[in-house]
Write a protein that holds these residues in place. Sequence first.
Motif, PDB file in Angstrom:
ATOM      1  N   PHE A   1       0.843  -1.195   0.000  1.00 31.81           N
ATOM      2  CA  PHE A   1       0.000   0.000   0.000  1.00 31.81           C
ATOM      3  C   PHE A   1       0.879   1.246   0.000  1.00 31.81           C
ATOM      4  O   PHE A   1       1.801   1.361   0.802  1.00 31.81           O
ATOM      5  CB  PHE A   1      -0.876   0.053   1.260  1.00 31.81           C
TER       6      PHE A   1
ATOM      7  N   ARG B   1       0.058   5.002   0.659  1.00 33.78           N
ATOM      8  CA  ARG B   1      -1.027   5.910   1.039  1.00 33.78           C
ATOM      9  C   ARG B   1      -0.462   7.306   1.222  1.00 33.78           C
ATOM     10  O   ARG B   1       0.673   7.482   1.660  1.00 33.78           O
ATOM     11  CB  ARG B   1      -1.711   5.431   2.319  1.00 33.78           C
TER      12      ARG B   1
ATOM     13  N   ASN C   1      -1.008   9.553   3.340  1.00 31.93           N
ATOM     14  CA  ASN C   1      -0.697   9.996   4.700  1.00 31.93           C
ATOM     15  C   ASN C   1       0.423   9.196   5.361  1.00 31.93           C
ATOM     16  O   ASN C   1       0.681   9.350   6.545  1.00 31.93           O
ATOM     17  CB  ASN C   1      -1.960   9.961   5.577  1.00 31.93           C
ATOM     18  N   MET C   2       1.077   8.367   4.591  1.00 31.53           N
ATOM     19  CA  MET C   2       2.195   7.606   5.152  1.00 31.53           C
ATOM     20  C   MET C   2       3.407   8.511   5.276  1.00 31.53           C
ATOM     21  O   MET C   2       3.725   9.264   4.359  1.00 31.53           O
ATOM     22  CB  MET C   2       2.546   6.448   4.225  1.00 31.53           C
ATOM     23  N   GLY C   3       4.080   8.404   6.401  1.00 33.82           N
ATOM     24  CA  GLY C   3       5.256   9.249   6.598  1.00 33.82           C
ATOM     25  C   GLY C   3       6.520   8.439   6.698  1.00 33.82           C
ATOM     26  O   GLY C   3       6.502   7.208   6.563  1.00 33.82           O
ATOM     27  N   GLU C   4       7.612   9.130   6.942  1.00 33.93           N
ATOM     28  CA  GLU C   4       8.888   8.453   7.101  1.00 33.93           C
ATOM     29  C   GLU C   4       9.581   9.016   8.337  1.00 33.93           C
ATOM     30  O   GLU C   4       9.272  10.116   8.769  1.00 33.93           O
ATOM     31  CB  GLU C   4       9.773   8.591   5.849  1.00 33.93           C
ATOM     32  N   TYR C   5      10.492   8.246   8.886  1.00 33.10           N
ATOM     33  CA  TYR C   5      11.180   8.689  10.099  1.00 33.10           C
ATOM     34  C   TYR C   5      12.083   9.870   9.755  1.00 33.10           C
ATOM     35  O   TYR C   5      12.993   9.727   8.946  1.00 33.10           O
ATOM     36  CB  TYR C   5      11.974   7.540  10.709  1.00 33.10           C
ATOM     37  N   LYS C   6      11.796  11.008  10.375  1.00 32.98           N
ATOM     38  CA  LYS C   6      12.453  12.237   9.934  1.00 32.98           C
ATOM     39  C   LYS C   6      13.937  12.304  10.275  1.00 32.98           C
ATOM     40  O   LYS C   6      14.683  13.039   9.633  1.00 32.98           O
ATOM     41  CB  LYS C   6      11.713  13.460  10.480  1.00 32.98           C
ATOM     42  N   ARG C   7      14.365  11.526  11.264  1.00 30.10           N
ATOM     43  CA  ARG C   7      15.779  11.611  11.646  1.00 30.10           C
ATOM     44  C   ARG C   7      16.637  10.527  10.985  1.00 30.10           C
ATOM     45  O   ARG C   7      17.826  10.447  11.221  1.00 30.10           O
ATOM     46  CB  ARG C   7      15.908  11.549  13.170  1.00 30.10           C
ATOM     47  N   LEU C   8      16.010   9.683  10.190  1.00 27.06           N
ATOM     48  CA  LEU C   8      16.782   8.680   9.443  1.00 27.06           C
ATOM     49  C   LEU C   8      17.066   9.223   8.045  1.00 27.06           C
ATOM     50  O   LEU C   8      16.383  10.123   7.573  1.00 27.06           O
ATOM     51  CB  LEU C   8      16.006   7.368   9.322  1.00 27.06           C
TER      52      LEU C   8
ATOM     53  N   TRP D   1      13.476  -0.927   6.137  1.00 25.03           N
ATOM     54  CA  TRP D   1      12.373  -1.638   5.474  1.00 25.03           C
ATOM     55  C   TRP D   1      12.811  -3.043   5.068  1.00 25.03           C
ATOM     56  O   TRP D   1      12.042  -3.995   5.193  1.00 25.03           O
ATOM     57  CB  TRP D   1      11.892  -0.847   4.254  1.00 25.03           C
TER      58      TRP D   1
ATOM     59  N   LYS E   1      19.096  13.713   6.003  1.00 29.20           N
ATOM     60  CA  LYS E   1      17.998  13.285   6.885  1.00 29.20           C
ATOM     61  C   LYS E   1      16.658  13.449   6.155  1.00 29.20           C
ATOM     62  O   LYS E   1      16.475  14.404   5.399  1.00 29.20           O
ATOM     63  CB  LYS E   1      18.001  14.116   8.166  1.00 29.20           C
TER      64      LYS E   1
ATOM     65  N   ARG F   1       9.758   1.745  -1.522  1.00 31.75           N
ATOM     66  CA  ARG F   1       9.329   0.647  -0.651  1.00 31.75           C
ATOM     67  C   ARG F   1       8.651  -0.471  -1.448  1.00 31.75           C
ATOM     68  O   ARG F   1       8.717  -1.638  -1.085  1.00 31.75           O
ATOM     69  CB  ARG F   1       8.379   1.196   0.424  1.00 31.75           C
TER      70      ARG F   1
END
Lengths: 241, 338
Positions: free
Chosen positions: B73, B75, B77-84, B93, B119, B135
């Motif tokens: 999926f 979507r 509204n899916m986010g990602e880790y901001k500090r990675l 992943w 970042k 992904r």
Amino acid sequence: MNVQQIKVLMIRELKDLRFNGQVLLLFFTAFAMIFFIYVLNNLTITFSNEQITFFKGMTSLLSFISILVTMYTQGNIMVEEKEQGTGILYRLMKIRRINIFLAKSIVTYSMSYLLFTIGMIIYGYSLVQILMASIFTIPFFCMWLLIGTAIAEYAKNTIDVSLYGWPIMIVYFLIEGLVYSSILNKLTILFPNYHIERGLTLIENDDFTSGLKFMIVPFIWGGIALLFLIKRRQKKVSIEA
Amino acid sequence: MSFIFEGFGKVVGNTVVLPSIQLTIEKKDVVAIQADMEYMHAFLSLMEEDRSYMTNEIRLSDGVLHGVEDLFFYRTNMGEYKRLTPEQTIRFWCDLYGVRVDIERILALAELNEVRNKKNKGLTFSEKKRLQFARSLIQPTTIYIFQEPTYHIDLQSKQVLNRILNELLKKDSFIIILTSSLEESIRIGTKVFRLTDRGLQRLEYNEEAEEEVEEKEASDTEDETIYQQRFEKISAKSDDKFILFDPLEIDFVETRDRQTILHVNNEEFISTVSMKDIETRLHIYGFFRCHRSYLVNLQRVREVVVWSKNSYSLTLENEKTVPLSKSRYGELKELLNW
């Protein structure tokens, strides 16, 4: 429980936490408190023939560590999944919430325990006392981990976590003050503060068997926090459905 | 093997949350579904429910589908880790899905090599979306659902998406694109559907067969066009009045829900004239039938974008994009002599 999954989530959390300003600030504040409390604890002022001592060694330090680091860090890192939209992937992958909770809790617990151990070394605890105090504080830290997680359930973002954490912190320290002043002693026996204070004092005096008995009430409070969290989660799931 | 939706829909009380959908998707199909936000959310929510898989509303004709975890999926509204960093995110992943992939290749495909150590919070909106597209190359599945993948992303990211979709098709995947933009659905999908309260309707059929029909129609009306007089105005209805547009004011004309819509200065007007008539009338003004559902004013065209060897679009001066069908591409190329 998927151990591999927990391990992956933990490693990610550790990579992320290194640059998490909020968490680092809380961690180093708690670290500074070790020395601050140590200095003030040794500073006794005499006022009207009464001796006033600021803080109570490890008991006070434990309260600061558990609130600043355990509760707030846990709350922050749990709510960030919601805030950043990263939790959606876990939901779609059907990663169980318990695994996410455990991965984050292990990291938070490790941070808290590290500070607690440094504190005990500085405050002159022996190796056996450190070991006993570590066992003794498990339910207490777990209670704060659950409270932090419960706050994250209610909060939408890290600002909310700070906001909701404040009243809890104030109430806790208020009770702590009552415990030390021996006012309303009968009532304070219901709260974990009293038992932590008594238990740690006994451990300090090498009375481990009696000291560990004071784990029971913090354990019950941990159970209450868990029930509260489960209830909240069930309510949320039913609303979503 | 096919991916099947059978009686996939939801009714709550007397409200149809999602009309019943019957759809069979074959391998290597890119099914684009144009839907409004409400239906899109209902569609995705229902896809996330275990019930849909248990009752076989969603299933594979020859295979087992356990639930939403077997699907990819994307979507909005899916986010990602901001500090990675993107590289760390991709590694995470891979570990999470328990797969070993060539991270260098994924970074290259998603065109994230230059920002691999930056970042995530410092990435642009489009770069973040490219990371999310990446992904799809990691998750071990053959069913991919994308929600509004091209929404607000730059041209580079659209090209990356095309490249990634082509990669996915190489492994016999089923791809569903949900979008609110008809242009995008036509551009990306090999089969285009519209999801309305009437259910799921196929928008575009076999293009070549249709071309033949249109050619036949055109030859039948050839004689009529000889006698057609030159129309100077194109009428459109707005509330209780009719507006007459100068042909050169019109940017493009679109057929939507069996209505002819005139696009003038970023506004839409429903015309009272049929697409076929407008095409005949506006031909002399430099209008070109770039797609079955679109007629574009060539004077307004700024770019002809080649997404892949089968996918083209026209970008107008006002930044709007209009699909250009494969069969019309050659015709336009000849017409414009490039």
